[in-house]
Design a protein around this motif. Structure first.
Motif, mmCIF file in Angstrom:
data_model
loop_
_atom_site.group_PDB
_atom_site.id
_atom_site.type_symbol
_atom_site.label_atom_id
_atom_site.label_comp_id
_atom_site.label_asym_id
_atom_site.label_seq_id
_atom_site.Cartn_x
_atom_site.Cartn_y
_atom_site.Cartn_z
ATOM 1 N N ASP A 89 132.994 4.263 11.514
ATOM 2 C CA ASP A 89 132.333 5.569 11.664
ATOM 3 C C ASP A 89 131.313 5.538 12.799
ATOM 4 O OD1 ASP A 89 133.805 6.577 9.564
ATOM 5 O OD2 ASP A 89 132.184 6.408 8.088
ATOM 6 N N LEU A 90 130.585 4.430 12.923
ATOM 7 C CA LEU A 90 129.585 4.314 13.986
ATOM 8 C C LEU A 90 130.240 4.458 15.354
ATOM 9 C CD1 LEU A 90 126.688 3.489 14.995
ATOM 10 C CD2 LEU A 90 127.542 1.123 14.975
ATOM 11 N N PHE A 91 131.291 3.689 15.607
ATOM 12 C CA PHE A 91 131.913 3.710 16.930
ATOM 13 C C PHE A 91 132.752 4.961 17.158
ATOM 14 C CE2 PHE A 91 130.651 -0.713 16.742
ATOM 15 C CZ PHE A 91 130.273 -0.974 18.052
ATOM 16 N N ALA A 92 133.142 5.639 16.087
ATOM 17 C CA ALA A 92 133.833 6.924 16.259
ATOM 18 C C ALA A 92 132.910 7.951 16.899
ATOM 19 C CB ALA A 92 134.333 7.438 14.909
ATOM 20 N N LYS A 117 133.633 0.806 21.955
ATOM 21 C CA LYS A 117 134.561 0.787 20.831
ATOM 22 C C LYS A 117 134.446 -0.538 20.089
ATOM 23 C CE LYS A 117 138.190 1.466 23.308
ATOM 24 N NZ LYS A 117 139.503 1.606 23.974
ATOM 25 N N ALA A 118 134.760 -0.486 18.803
ATOM 26 C CA ALA A 118 134.841 -1.683 17.977
ATOM 27 C C ALA A 118 136.230 -2.290 18.120
ATOM 28 C CB ALA A 118 134.564 -1.339 16.518
ATOM 29 N N GLY A 158 137.821 5.134 18.460
ATOM 30 C CA GLY A 158 136.672 4.261 18.664
ATOM 31 C C GLY A 158 136.828 2.865 18.110
ATOM 32 N N THR A 159 137.999 2.553 17.537
ATOM 33 C CA THR A 159 138.231 1.206 17.001
ATOM 34 C C THR A 159 139.597 0.716 17.444
ATOM 35 O OG1 THR A 159 136.810 1.489 15.052
ATOM 36 C CG2 THR A 159 138.530 -0.177 14.911
ATOM 37 N N ARG A 160 139.617 -0.490 17.955
ATOM 38 C CA ARG A 160 140.866 -1.167 18.341
ATOM 39 C C ARG A 160 141.233 -2.165 17.249
ATOM 40 N NH1 ARG A 160 140.261 -4.323 23.745
ATOM 41 N NH2 ARG A 160 140.640 -2.252 24.644
#
Length: 349
Positions: free
Chosen positions: A167-170, A176-177, A196-198
């Protein structure tokens, strides 16, 4: 995967909502208060614990606070290694480096001061500003590895720490995470990562995976999950790791690459990239494995192919001999180019 019966916890975890939530998730587990999460008599540093290697992973959980926070520069898989929200794992991959730090036991440890960790990360990203130039980690975003010391897909079975990070990196532009995983947790498909997440699905040929990737999701299921995670809003890469050299290994990898090409849709293949990492093994882990999974060591411990290497932390490791490894890395590069040409190799070593 988990049947938590004993929870070792620092007293301070009760001060955190996340700590209380995890304890409530496993109400029947015995609770044992300890002074520090990394100092648990009879669990860590106990040679006799090798007999309970898998049982500890399944039945033991540790809760503590993350004391020091730092985002370490990396430059290979990610630009930075984020502060850990956990370490250890419920799976039992025979080559995993994380148990070396604990000694004879490697259950999941969850850090409950998640608000402090996410706050630190948000401030760290803000200090970086825009990424000045593309690199092998990403052409646009700063990349933060959030799963260096465990598997985030499994961690999500224990607490909401991973969801908080996604949620943070979104909601952060320019970063991005990223995490590697060998476990398909479809609960993650209901989250909203917004690119936002890989997620990096780790793959190896199925014959080796059955021997070395114990308690993990079967390789065909990991491949089948790629399309679903892309559709759910994740960036999905592949982690070809570890590459274990043996007679006929190239043909096994060719077959795996063909399975990916046949099992992943064209849109998902178009966004793929991969890492290639050849096996590095550890002398102390070799001795541990002989106590619970000696058959794996027939493939991992190959003095005829390997040479010693002392790590920066003083660990006695072995890796494939440099001239041979250089040739083998190029062999696998060519296989990827032939069988999965859409998949960009971010780095190989």
């Amino acid at each position: 995967m988990l049947d938590v019966r004993t929870i070792f916890h620092e007293a301070a975890v009760l001060d955190h909502p996340r700590g209380r939530a995890v304890l409530e998730r496993f109400p029947d587990a015995e609770r044992v208060e300890v002074r520090a999460h990394q100092e648990i008599p009879g669990l860590y540093g106990n040679p006799g614990g090798v007999e309970d290697w898998v049982r500890n992973k399944r039945q033991v959980l540790v809760l503590g606070e993350k004391k020091s926070l730092s985002a370490r520069p990396n430059g290979r898989s990610s630009d930075f290694i984020a502060p850990s929200t956990s370490n250890g794992c419920a799976m039992a991959c025979a080559y995993c480096y994380v148990p070396r730090r604990k000694g004879y036991a490697n259950p999941i440890t969850v850090f409950t001061n998640i608000d402090r960790i996410t706050g630190y990360l948000a401030r760290h990203v803000e200090r970086q500003g825009s990424k000045p130039a593309p690199n092998q980690c990403d052409p646009v975003d700063w990349v933060y590895d959030i799963g260096e010391n465990g598997d985030c897909s499994v961690d999500a079975l224990v607490s909401d720490n991973v969801r908080d990070l996604v949620d943070l990196f979104a909601g952060i532009d320019g970063a991005k995470a990223s995490f590697a995983t060998k476990f398909v947790n479809r609960e993650l498909l209901g989250w909203d990562p917004r690119g936002g997440t890989r997620v990096r699905f780790s793959l190896m040929p199925e014959r080796m995976a059955k021997l070395l990737d114990l308690r993990t999701t079967p390789v065909p299921e990991r491949i089948a999950a790629v399309d679903d995670f892309v559709e759910a809003g994740y960036e999905v890469h592949l982690n070809f790791s570890p590459v274990v050299v043996h007679e006929g290994w190239q043909e096994e990898w060719r077959e795996l690459l063909r399975q990916v090409a046949d099992g992943v849709s064209a849109p998902a293949r178009a966004q793929l990239a991969c890492e290639v990492i050849f096996l590095t093994h550890n002398e102390a882990l070799h001795e541990v494995n002989l106590g619970w999974h000696p058959r794996a060591e027939e493939w991992l411990w190959r003095p005829d192919l390997q040479e010693p290497k002392v790590s920066q932390s003083g660990q006695r490791n072995v890796r494939y001999r440099t001239p041979w490894k250089r040739r083998w890395v190029e062999d696998l590069r060519r296989l990827v180019e032939q069988e999965l040409p859409e998949c960009r190799i971010r780095y190989a070593f």
